[in-house]
Design a protein around this motif. Structure first.
Motif, PDB file in Angstrom:
ATOM      1  N   SER A 223      -3.751   6.212  -1.533  1.00 34.89           N
ATOM      2  CA  SER A 223      -2.457   5.768  -0.803  1.00 34.89           C
ATOM      3  C   SER A 223      -2.757   6.255   0.715  1.00 34.89           C
ATOM      4  O   SER A 223      -2.766   7.508   0.681  1.00 34.89           O
ATOM      5  CB  SER A 223      -1.378   5.779  -1.539  1.00 34.89           C
ATOM      6  OG  SER A 223      -0.370   5.443  -0.627  1.00 34.89           O
TER       7      SER A 223
ATOM      8  N   GLU B 125       0.274  -6.116   0.380  1.00 33.56           N
ATOM      9  CA  GLU B 125      -0.449  -5.447  -0.978  1.00 33.56           C
ATOM     10  C   GLU B 125      -1.130  -6.743  -1.762  1.00 33.56           C
ATOM     11  O   GLU B 125      -0.578  -7.773  -1.955  1.00 33.56           O
ATOM     12  CB  GLU B 125       0.438  -4.742  -1.790  1.00 33.56           C
ATOM     13  CG  GLU B 125       1.420  -3.809  -1.227  1.00 33.56           C
ATOM     14  CD  GLU B 125       2.572  -3.064  -2.059  1.00 33.56           C
ATOM     15  OE1 GLU B 125       2.699  -3.719  -3.196  1.00 33.56           O
ATOM     16  OE2 GLU B 125       2.937  -2.136  -1.731  1.00 33.56           O
TER      17      GLU B 125
ATOM     18  N   SER C 119      -3.444  -1.969  -0.635  1.00 28.84           N
ATOM     19  CA  SER C 119      -2.338  -1.896   0.361  1.00 28.84           C
ATOM     20  C   SER C 119      -2.571  -1.562   1.579  1.00 28.84           C
ATOM     21  O   SER C 119      -3.218  -0.505   1.718  1.00 28.84           O
ATOM     22  CB  SER C 119      -1.188  -1.104  -0.512  1.00 28.84           C
ATOM     23  OG  SER C 119      -0.156  -1.220   0.369  1.00 28.84           O
TER      24      SER C 119
END
Length: 490
Positions: A40, A322, A267
């Motif tokens: 992430s 996303e 994402s």
């Protein structure tokens, strides 16, 4: 010419819907199932562990790297854009970080500080334009909690997101010293005019969009294999003067390539580019709300759920999408706004930490503000960290940026406690609901306008200067419902 994106992209390898309370709140977060691996990339919005893109990651056992050197969890600060690799639990709310990597976008001496409004402005570093906002930018470093304290040749390190025009929108600015004590620089851009002739390493231009550096490769500098025009690279070195535009690089690193053509789940967070020719004006709605780019990643949002439901994608706004990537296009399942159309600076009327809400007082009218797992919470006044709704009390003065929740309230993307102005002054920037020659209504509050009110433009309340839905900034000294100024903010 191939280009590598300036903004790093976050990849989620498995997802389920979940919610993480950050001192309360609503809203959603996509995450993995039962300890599924995750990578992430996003801004640190809170602490306890660290909150990144709505997930709280435990970092006690994580390997931390800052600017390519080993670090510790204490090196991680609010507003840094970081890359987290680890796992997300089945609740979609919590996870464990194996590695956390921070790499600043830009470092060097400050020049040309200009205020756009009382809370926003720009400056340059190595000629590169940096935009700051007192609500959404976090400041670090001795005596540098506001850019009004910036002196020429103060050296800063900047983390943030770049827009289509090349302006770097700072999420965090750290003062590292003065040019007398810190002559090191770092910059990122696209290589052009590469010439490796001669006994030294060669020369090239570094295109940073808003500025170009002429770079000489030091004779002892290791040139990455395959180095070529079109590569997106980071360079580092020592400046000869604060205003130098010709520099010598003693380190060169090719930045990560795009995500790839096919990924099951991804994402991306960053700055929206409508992708039109000519470019859509900054702040204007994208003509096609289904097809646009975020941080260089093409997005197809034709099947996406929007958060909030009334979200409008605008050129230069900040958003997150996303979904899976197929043939280089992210097929968004969800698109969430990450920058606000509404900004409020006002005192707190009440707080409900358990419910994740608070009320701000505008002329005695309570405006409900919801805090979610993705709201960045910061205490500039008293430096409380971690800072949650449990630390907010009636009478505190807050700066809030957010989006309409569709019910007369605001879902906060950023919340910052600051010292209350003296004398008291509330400001609100929001779309106009209605207006007459003597009043303007925003967020359900009608502000009186008199002959002493400063209007910009001067004929603001006369047709056709203002329209319902236009965004205005209202300054209310005394928070008494009488506007001292009303400015068109479109």
């Amino acid at each position: 010419m191939k280009r590598r994106p300036l903004i790093k992209i976050l990849v989620l390898l498995a997802m389920v819907t979940g919610l993480l309370s950050c001192g309360g709140g609503g809203g959603g977060v996509v995450a993995g199932i039962g300890g599924t691996g995750v990578t992430s990339n996003g801004t640190i919005t809170g602490f306890g562990s660290i909150f990144v893109n709505g997930v709280e990651y435990g970092i006690s056992a994580a390997t931390v790297q800052t600017n390519d050197v080993p670090g510790t969890p204490s090196d991680l600060k609010l507003g840094m854009v970081v890359k987290v690799s680890g796992t997300v639990n089945s609740d979609g709310r919590t996870g464990t970080a194996n590695t956390v990597t921070y790499d600043a976008n830009l470092k060097g001496p400050v020049a040309h500080v200009q205020r756009t409004t009382s809370t926003t402005g720009t400056f340059t570093v190595l000629g590169k334009t940096v935009a700051f906002d007192s609500t959404t930018t976090t400041y670090g470093g001795t005596a540098f909690n506001t850019l009004s304290a910036a002196a020429p040749a103060d050296v800063v390190q900047v983390s943030g997101f770049q827009d289509a025009a090349g302006v770097l929108h700072a999420t965090r600015i750290d003062k590292t010293g003065s040019f007398q004590t810190d002559k090191r620089f770092e910059a990122k851009g696209v290589v052009s005019n590469y010439n490796n002739a001669g006994s030294a390493g060669g020369t090239f231009d570094l295109d940073m969009k808003t500025a170009t550096l002429s770079v000489t490769i030091g004779s002892a500098t290791v040139v990455p294999g395959g180095f070529a025009n079109g590569d997106y690279v980071e360079i580092r070195g020592t400046l000869a003067s604060p205003s130098a535009t010709a520099v010598t690089a003693d380190a060169i690193q090719i930045e990560s390539a795009t995500l790839g053509t096919d990924l099951p789940n991804a994402s991306v967070e960053g700055i929206v580019d409508c992708g039109t020719t000519p470019a859509t004006s900054a702040g204007a709605a994208c003509p096609d709300q289904r097809l646009f780019s975020i941080s260089g990643q093409k997005v197809d949002a034709s099947g996406a759920t929007l958060e909030p439901a009334a979200l409008v994608l605008r050129q230069g706004s900040r958003a997150e999408a996303e979904g899976p990537i197929s043939a280089g296009v992210l097929k968004a399942a969800k698109v969430e706004g990450r920058s606000g159309e509404i900004e409020i600076a006002a005192p707190v009327a009440s707080v409900d930490p358990a419910g994740g809400t608070l009320a701000l007082s505008l002329d005695g009218s309570p405006i409900t503000v919801s805090v979610t797992s993705r709201t960045q919470l910061e205490d500039e006044r008293s430096a409380v960290s971690p800072f949650t709704l449990n630390d907010v009390f009636a009478g505190d003065f807050l700066r809030v940026e957010g989006l309409s929740d569709g019910a007369g309230g605001v879902t906060a993307t950023h919340l910052k406690r600051v010292s209350a102005p003296s004398p008291m002054e509330a400001t609100v920037t929001a779309p106009v609901e209605s207006f007459t020659t003597t009043s303007v209504k925003v967020l359900g509050v009608s502000y009186g306008v008199s002959a002493t009110t400063t209007l910009s433009p001067a004929d603001l309340l006369s047709a056709p200067a203002l329209h319902t839905g236009d965004r205005v900034q209202i300054v209310d000294q005394g928070n008494d419902g009488l506007a001292e100024s009303v400015t068109l903010d479109n």
